[in-house]
Scaffold this motif. Structure first.
Motif, PDB file in Angstrom:
ATOM      1  N   ASP A   1       0.824  -1.207   0.000  1.00 21.64           N
ATOM      2  CA  ASP A   1       0.000   0.000   0.000  1.00 21.64           C
ATOM      3  C   ASP A   1       0.863   1.263   0.000  1.00 21.64           C
ATOM      4  N   ILE A   2       1.869   1.269   0.852  1.00 24.82           N
ATOM      5  CA  ILE A   2       2.714   2.460   0.965  1.00 24.82           C
ATOM      6  C   ILE A   2       3.517   2.663  -0.332  1.00 24.82           C
ATOM      7  N   ALA A   3       4.044   1.549  -0.860  1.00 22.79           N
ATOM      8  CA  ALA A   3       4.852   1.654  -2.085  1.00 22.79           C
ATOM      9  C   ALA A   3       4.013   2.229  -3.218  1.00 22.79           C
ATOM     10  N   GLN A   4       2.763   1.846  -3.259  1.00 26.66           N
ATOM     11  CA  GLN A   4       1.892   2.365  -4.314  1.00 26.66           C
ATOM     12  C   GLN A   4       1.678   3.870  -4.135  1.00 26.66           C
ATOM     13  N   LYS A   5       1.444   4.274  -2.897  1.00 28.07           N
ATOM     14  CA  LYS A   5       1.237   5.709  -2.655  1.00 28.07           C
ATOM     15  C   LYS A   5       2.489   6.508  -3.010  1.00 28.07           C
ATOM     16  N   ILE A   6       3.643   5.963  -2.657  1.00 28.25           N
ATOM     17  CA  ILE A   6       4.880   6.700  -2.934  1.00 28.25           C
ATOM     18  C   ILE A   6       5.192   6.679  -4.441  1.00 28.25           C
ATOM     19  N   GLY A   7       5.107   5.503  -5.032  1.00 27.13           N
ATOM     20  CA  GLY A   7       5.487   5.362  -6.446  1.00 27.13           C
ATOM     21  C   GLY A   7       4.594   6.183  -7.361  1.00 27.13           C
ATOM     22  N   ILE A   8       3.293   6.014  -7.208  1.00 27.86           N
ATOM     23  CA  ILE A   8       2.355   6.753  -8.066  1.00 27.86           C
ATOM     24  C   ILE A   8       2.425   8.244  -7.744  1.00 27.86           C
ATOM     25  N   GLY A   9       2.535   8.539  -6.447  1.00 25.57           N
ATOM     26  CA  GLY A   9       2.652   9.937  -6.039  1.00 25.57           C
ATOM     27  C   GLY A   9       3.871  10.592  -6.680  1.00 25.57           C
ATOM     28  N   ALA A  10       4.966   9.859  -6.731  1.00 25.34           N
ATOM     29  CA  ALA A  10       6.207  10.424  -7.282  1.00 25.34           C
ATOM     30  C   ALA A  10       6.036  10.763  -8.755  1.00 25.34           C
ATOM     31  N   VAL A  11       5.418   9.843  -9.503  1.00 22.68           N
ATOM     32  CA  VAL A  11       5.223  10.080 -10.939  1.00 22.68           C
ATOM     33  C   VAL A  11       4.316  11.295 -11.149  1.00 22.68           C
ATOM     34  N   LYS A  12       3.245  11.356 -10.391  1.00 28.12           N
ATOM     35  CA  LYS A  12       2.323  12.483 -10.557  1.00 28.12           C
ATOM     36  C   LYS A  12       2.986  13.797 -10.168  1.00 28.12           C
ATOM     37  N   TYR A  13       3.690  13.754  -9.034  1.00 26.09           N
ATOM     38  CA  TYR A  13       4.258  15.013  -8.532  1.00 26.09           C
ATOM     39  C   TYR A  13       5.361  15.542  -9.438  1.00 26.09           C
ATOM     40  N   ALA A  14       6.138  14.611 -10.016  1.00 25.60           N
ATOM     41  CA  ALA A  14       7.212  15.039 -10.919  1.00 25.60           C
ATOM     42  C   ALA A  14       6.610  15.884 -12.034  1.00 25.60           C
ATOM     43  N   ASP A  15       5.435  15.519 -12.440  1.00 19.15           N
ATOM     44  CA  ASP A  15       4.749  16.220 -13.504  1.00 19.15           C
ATOM     45  C   ASP A  15       4.142  17.530 -13.019  1.00 19.15           C
ATOM     46  N   LEU A  16       3.405  17.431 -11.927  1.00 13.69           N
ATOM     47  CA  LEU A  16       2.616  18.584 -11.479  1.00 13.69           C
ATOM     48  C   LEU A  16       3.463  19.685 -10.863  1.00 13.69           C
ATOM     49  N   SER A  17       4.676  19.355 -10.440  1.00 12.36           N
ATOM     50  CA  SER A  17       5.509  20.389  -9.832  1.00 12.36           C
ATOM     51  C   SER A  17       6.216  21.229 -10.898  1.00 12.36           C
ATOM     52  N   GLN A  18       6.093  20.824 -12.154  1.00  9.49           N
ATOM     53  CA  GLN A  18       6.663  21.615 -13.255  1.00  9.49           C
ATOM     54  C   GLN A  18       5.585  22.513 -13.846  1.00  9.49           C
ATOM     55  N   TYR A  19       5.994  23.635 -14.371  1.00  6.58           N
ATOM     56  CA  TYR A  19       5.043  24.429 -15.159  1.00  6.58           C
ATOM     57  C   TYR A  19       4.608  23.542 -16.329  1.00  6.58           C
ATOM     58  N   ARG A  20       3.315  23.530 -16.609  1.00  8.51           N
ATOM     59  CA  ARG A  20       2.807  22.518 -17.544  1.00  8.51           C
ATOM     60  C   ARG A  20       3.403  22.617 -18.953  1.00  8.51           C
ATOM     61  N   MET A  21       3.821  23.818 -19.365  1.00 10.15           N
ATOM     62  CA  MET A  21       4.354  23.941 -20.723  1.00 10.15           C
ATOM     63  C   MET A  21       5.825  23.529 -20.833  1.00 10.15           C
ATOM     64  N   THR A  22       6.482  23.348 -19.690  1.00  7.07           N
ATOM     65  CA  THR A  22       7.898  22.988 -19.721  1.00  7.07           C
ATOM     66  C   THR A  22       8.080  21.513 -20.059  1.00  7.07           C
ATOM     67  N   ASP A  23       9.016  21.223 -20.932  1.00  4.07           N
ATOM     68  CA  ASP A  23       9.413  19.824 -21.138  1.00  4.07           C
ATOM     69  C   ASP A  23      10.284  19.436 -19.953  1.00  4.07           C
ATOM     70  N   TYR A  24      10.112  18.243 -19.426  1.00  3.00           N
ATOM     71  CA  TYR A  24      10.999  17.873 -18.326  1.00  3.00           C
ATOM     72  C   TYR A  24      11.549  16.469 -18.526  1.00  3.00           C
ATOM     73  N   VAL A  25      12.707  16.255 -17.905  1.00  2.00           N
ATOM     74  CA  VAL A  25      13.402  14.979 -18.041  1.00  2.00           C
ATOM     75  C   VAL A  25      12.893  14.022 -16.966  1.00  2.00           C
ATOM     76  N   PHE A  26      12.467  12.874 -17.414  1.00  2.71           N
ATOM     77  CA  PHE A  26      11.941  11.864 -16.494  1.00  2.71           C
ATOM     78  C   PHE A  26      13.104  11.160 -15.824  1.00  2.71           C
TER      79      PHE A  26
END
Ligand code: ARG
Length: 568
Positions: A413-438
């Motif tokens: 359960d925790i791994a899912q919250k962290i893993g999925i959270g990380a992917v989402k946050y990596a995206d949402l913490s960037q300005y949406r028009m910026t290309d970012y490196v995964f």
């Protein structure tokens, strides 16, 4: 509940009226904390308008401003900014109010809208790839925030289930399909036959023609082809659903392109009849001769061969959303390459007389470590499902290291919250028009602007409460003495100022970065101010601050679609 910003803005307006000056300038958070918490450029703006000395105007305003209960005496700085520093007692009072407020100070809107938000919208028989992650995660966050403000939101998945790819898919199905592979991994097999047919058809015109024939047959209702189509749609949808479950994304409706199919002839007829469209070289087109940037870019709504296209479907989609769903606002979230397409579609809608508020919310790309579009080693799109599985597997390792004694179900359960959270946050913490490196290492790091870092701050708070044996705080008075606790409390009061900003230009990164700052401030507080070991009344007051910080972190992350674990 009023925020400090709105309260101070009112006080400023009163002072201007009292000084017989017009309302001008803005009251904003201070650009530099050394100068205070809020500032206004009112004196600068007025001085310019009236040809006066800005510092004199500032003094005139200061003479009238009555903020004694909220702030230390305001000061004039630099060329004429007026700075406001909140008093600790005012902050303590507001924080205590927030503790009683479920919404943490964020007021609902008074002008609710009915918003259709079209996001994610992957294509059938192609895997949902990382490019769709961005639209999905961004759209979901915006939908959550709009709902939090009280708007009526309809989440619509405009699936690409009728496009020209089906000519190739059906050809491939009939000529190349391996049933066993289809059973084992349907999406991989669909992609394989699609890709192989695509390759063949670029080399061999007869294959290309055969694909076209299959498409025409499907579109004219051939039973066999429709049944193949239906199987592909069902298989793909099953794949999407699994990803949505992991991502905790839900849709209210899923009106794919096929839903609009039988409405397309009428759309073209109507546009021809009203004169908005015309026939040009055999195709039906809408021209935008009066709009310079679109002047040489007509929108084709019926091809020369009589076929309809993506644009025709989107015109029909506008009709449906406004006439049937009764939406007054339409948000469409896609990558930047579709900017021109939606300029055309929205312009057609306006010419047809639709008054709705249309917004195309675009985003940049996700790049691989080589700074090119993210691909697998073989050059294919990275399938979303694999990406999410890997996120959870990597997060699991972190949990194993940090907390090996947890039970297996807890770890999953925790791994899912962290893993999925990380992917989402990596995206949402960037300005949406910026290309970012995964980057896995970066997004899963427990340090820095990442989901795990924010989740860890929350977990730390929960562990304080577990140790204290108290679940909630029951005080109505805070005492703030140390700089670290005053700063934390001030930041908590800003939550209600930050959240509304997100919707101004659809920028969840504003919220994400606020939460990061909050987590930093909490850690500073935690280092500087003992909580459980301190004497009353500091102990209860600090516990209350922890409680509020935990709630703001949890609510803020929830608005971004990110969950918090209780332990990690
Ligand atoms: N299926 C499209 C794609 O993958 C996105 C659809 C966006 N919505 C729309 N109404 N056209 O690019």
């Amino acid at each position: 509940m009023e925020t400090f910003q709105t309260l101070l803005a009112k006080k400023l307006a009163d002072a201007l009226t009292a000084a017989k000056l017009p309302n001008a300038g803005e009251l904003t958070p201070a650009s530099d904390a050394r100068f205070g918490d809020y500032q206004t450029n009112a004196a600068l703006v007025l001085a310019k308008q009236r040809g006066e000395n800005p510092r004199n105007v500032a003094e005139k305003i200061l003479g009238r401003v009555d903020v004694g209960d909220l702030c230390e005496p305001p000061t004039v700085a630099g060329v004429g900014f007026i700075n406001f520093t909140l008093r600790a007692e005012a902050v303590a009072k507001k924080a205590a109010e927030l503790l009683q407020d479920e919404r943490l100070g964020v007021t609902k809107t008074t002008s609710t809208r009915k918003i259709v938000i079209d996001f994610g919208s992957p294509n059938v028989a192609k895997p949902m790839h990382v490019g769709h992650v961005r639209s999905t995660v961004l759209g979901d966050a915006l939908a959550r925030i709009a709902q939090f403000f009280g708007h009526e939101v309809i989440r619509d998945n405009h699936i690409g289930d009728w496009g020209t790819q089906f000519g190739m898919v059906i050809y491939g199905w009939k000529n190349l399909l391996d049933r066993q592979s289809l059973q084992r991994d349907p999406i991989a097999e669909l992609v394989r036959i699609y890709k192989e047919t695509n390759e063949r058809s670029t080399k061999d015109p007869s294959v290309r023609e055969a694909c076209r024939q299959e498409l025409v047959k499907m579109q004219s209702g051939d039973a066999e082809n429709l049944s193949i189509w239906k199987q592909c749609v069902d298989l793909s949808m099953g794949d999407f659903e699994r990803a949505y479950k992991l991502l905790d994304i839900h849709y209210d409706i899923q009106r794919g392109e096929s839903f609009y199919n039988d409405r397309l002839p009428k759309v073209v007829e109507r546009l021809l009849k009203s004169g908005l469209a015309e026939i040009s070289e055999g195709a039906v087109c809408v021209f935008f001769r009066d709009i310079p940037e679109l002047a040489d870019k007509p929108c084709i709504i019926r091809k020369r061969d009589g076929g309809y296209n993506y644009a025709t479907t989107d015109v029909a989609t506008v009709d449906y959303r406004i006439n049937d769903l009764k939406a007054d606002t339409i948000w469409i979230v896609t990558g930047a390459p579709q900017i021109l397409h939606f300029k055309q579609i929205f312009e057609i809608a306006r010419r047809e007389g639709y008054k709705a508020d249309f917004r195309h919310i675009t985003h940049g790309s996700i790049l691989g470590e080589n700074r090119k579009l993210m691909k697998t080693r073989s050059g294919d799109n990275v399938p979303l499902r694999e990406l999410l599985d890997e996120a959870c597997a990597r997060a699991r390792k972190i949990v194993e290291e940090k907390n090996p004694d947890l039970s297996d179900t807890e770890k999953i359960d925790i791994a899912q919250k962290i893993g999925i959270g990380a992917v989402k946050y990596a995206d949402l913490s960037q300005y949406r028009m910026t290309d970012y490196v995964f980057s896995w290492d970066k997004m899963l790091s427990l340090q820095g602007n990442t989901a795990p870092y924010l989740q860890n701050a929350y977990v730390r708070i929960r562990s304080i409460f577990r140790k204290a044996g108290e679940t909630q705080t029951k005080i109505d008075q805070l005492v703030l003495a140390e700089a670290a606790e005053i700063n934390l409390a001030k930041l908590l009061c800003q939550f209600a100022e930050v959240v509304p900003q997100v919707l101004n230009d659809f920028r969840p990164n504003i919220l994400a970065n606020y939460l990061f700052e909050l987590a930093n401030s909490f850690h500073t507080f935690y280092e500087a101010c003992p909580v459980l070991k301190s004497e009353e009344p500091a102990r209860s007051s600090r516990l209350a601050l922890c409680d509020l910080a935990g709630r703001v972190l949890q609510r803020g992350l929830d608005l971004l679609g990110i969950k918090v674990p209780e332990k990690m």
